[in-house]
Write an enzyme that holds these catalytic residues in place. Structure first.
Site, PDB file in Angstrom:
ATOM      1  N   TYR A  98       1.184  -1.640   0.174  1.00  0.00           N
ATOM      2  CA  TYR A  98       0.193   0.200  -0.249  1.00  0.00           C
ATOM      3  C   TYR A  98       0.793   1.110  -0.005  1.00  0.00           C
ATOM      4  O   TYR A  98       0.800   2.052  -0.767  1.00  0.00           O
ATOM      5  CB  TYR A  98      -0.608   0.102   1.171  1.00  0.00           C
ATOM      6  CG  TYR A  98      -1.916   1.699   0.905  1.00  0.00           C
ATOM      7  CD1 TYR A  98      -2.681   1.103   0.253  1.00  0.00           C
ATOM      8  CD2 TYR A  98      -1.680   2.092   1.943  1.00  0.00           C
ATOM      9  CE1 TYR A  98      -3.943   2.472   0.642  1.00  0.00           C
ATOM     10  CE2 TYR A  98      -2.631   3.127   2.423  1.00  0.00           C
ATOM     11  CZ  TYR A  98      -3.817   3.062   1.640  1.00  0.00           C
ATOM     12  OH  TYR A  98      -4.420   4.634   1.068  1.00  0.00           O
ATOM     13  N   LYS A 133       0.925   3.919  -2.683  1.00  0.00           N
ATOM     14  CA  LYS A 133       0.560   5.830  -2.573  1.00  0.00           C
ATOM     15  C   LYS A 133       1.914   6.578  -2.633  1.00  0.00           C
ATOM     16  O   LYS A 133       2.007   7.635  -3.249  1.00  0.00           O
ATOM     17  CB  LYS A 133      -0.105   5.935  -1.163  1.00  0.00           C
ATOM     18  CG  LYS A 133      -1.111   4.954  -0.525  1.00  0.00           C
ATOM     19  CD  LYS A 133      -2.174   5.826  -1.726  1.00  0.00           C
ATOM     20  CE  LYS A 133      -3.688   5.290  -1.495  1.00  0.00           C
ATOM     21  NZ  LYS A 133      -4.547   5.937  -2.022  1.00  0.00           N
TER      22      LYS A 133
END
Length: 241
Positions: free
Chosen positions: A153, A157
């Site tokens: 993740y 990002k």
């Protein structure tokens, strides 16, 4: 004519809050969802109850061909978007040794490839419209500082931040601003099962943020007052970094 803003992941959480906030600001909205049609229709109804104008689009942002077709068809019918809020994303958290290839690929394909898949069909129409524009991408505190159990993740990002900073340079002379928002721990469905008391100890303000607090920043970055703000990553995290 009101300015039209596309919001991906508009059916729940931050996306839902952004839709309601922007409806109150007078924008026409294009509300995207992937699979939760009921939630998207509730967002649509809430926007219309506020007197807003909106329509729904459904596609999987990780599916490049599908995303391009749906967005291109919508633009051909209704015209270019003034603003795009790239909010849709997923998590698949685990310690790194437990992240298998499928979990890595799914998160990167959705969060990072999804940014490309959404923006690529819409940028040239925005340029051709010669009305300027706004692009806002949701990164995360994980993409800025990293986080245990979120290697996939955080990578996605952080990649969004790099893409935003580069695209901002390319589009600046077109008066299209490109910025990222990096929320911290925001009270949504995604955080409902987290150990809140432990997490709050890491937040100087000792509370979670609200989706509305993120939505208000989105509204500001879309406004004329933010015309000279581009290539920035703005955190909403209660002082965590």
């Amino acid at each position: 004519m009101n300015k039209t803003v596309l919001i991906t992941g508009a059916s729940r959480g931050i996306g839902h809050a952004v839709a309601l906030y922007l409806a109150n600001q007078g924008y026409d909205l294009v509300l995207h969802y992937n699979s939760n049609k009921d939630a998207a229709e509730k967002t649509l109804k809430a926007v219309k109850d506020l007197g807003g104008v909106a329509r729904i689009l459904s596609f999987d942002i990780s599916n490049r061909e599908q995303t391009e077709k749906v967005l291109t068809d919508d633009i051909n019918e209704h015209g270019a978007y003034y603003g795009v809020v790239c909010n849709a994303g997923i998590t698949s958290d685990n310690p790194f040794p437990m992240i298998d290839g499928d979990a890595w690929d799914k998160v990167l394909h959705t969060n990072l490839d999804g940014l490309y898949n959404v923006l690529h069909p819409v940028v040239m129409p925005m340029i051709s419209a010669r009305q300027g524009g706004r692009i806002i991408a949701m990164s995360s505190i994980s993409g800025v500082m990293g986080n245990r159990g979120q290697v996939n993740y955080a990578a996605s990002k952080a990649g969004i931040i790099g893409a935003v900073k580069s695209l901002a340079v390319e589009l600046a002379k077109r008066n299209i601003t490109v910025n990222a928002i990096a929320p911290g721990v925001i009270e949504t469905d995604m955080t409902a099962d987290l150990p809140i008391e432990e997490i709050q100890k890491m937040i100087p303000m000792r509370r979670m943020g609200s989706a509305k607090e993120v939505a208000s920043l989105v509204a500001y970055l879309l406004s004329d007052d933010a015309a000279y703000i581009t290539r920035q990553v703005i955190s909403v995290n209660g002082g965590m970094i």
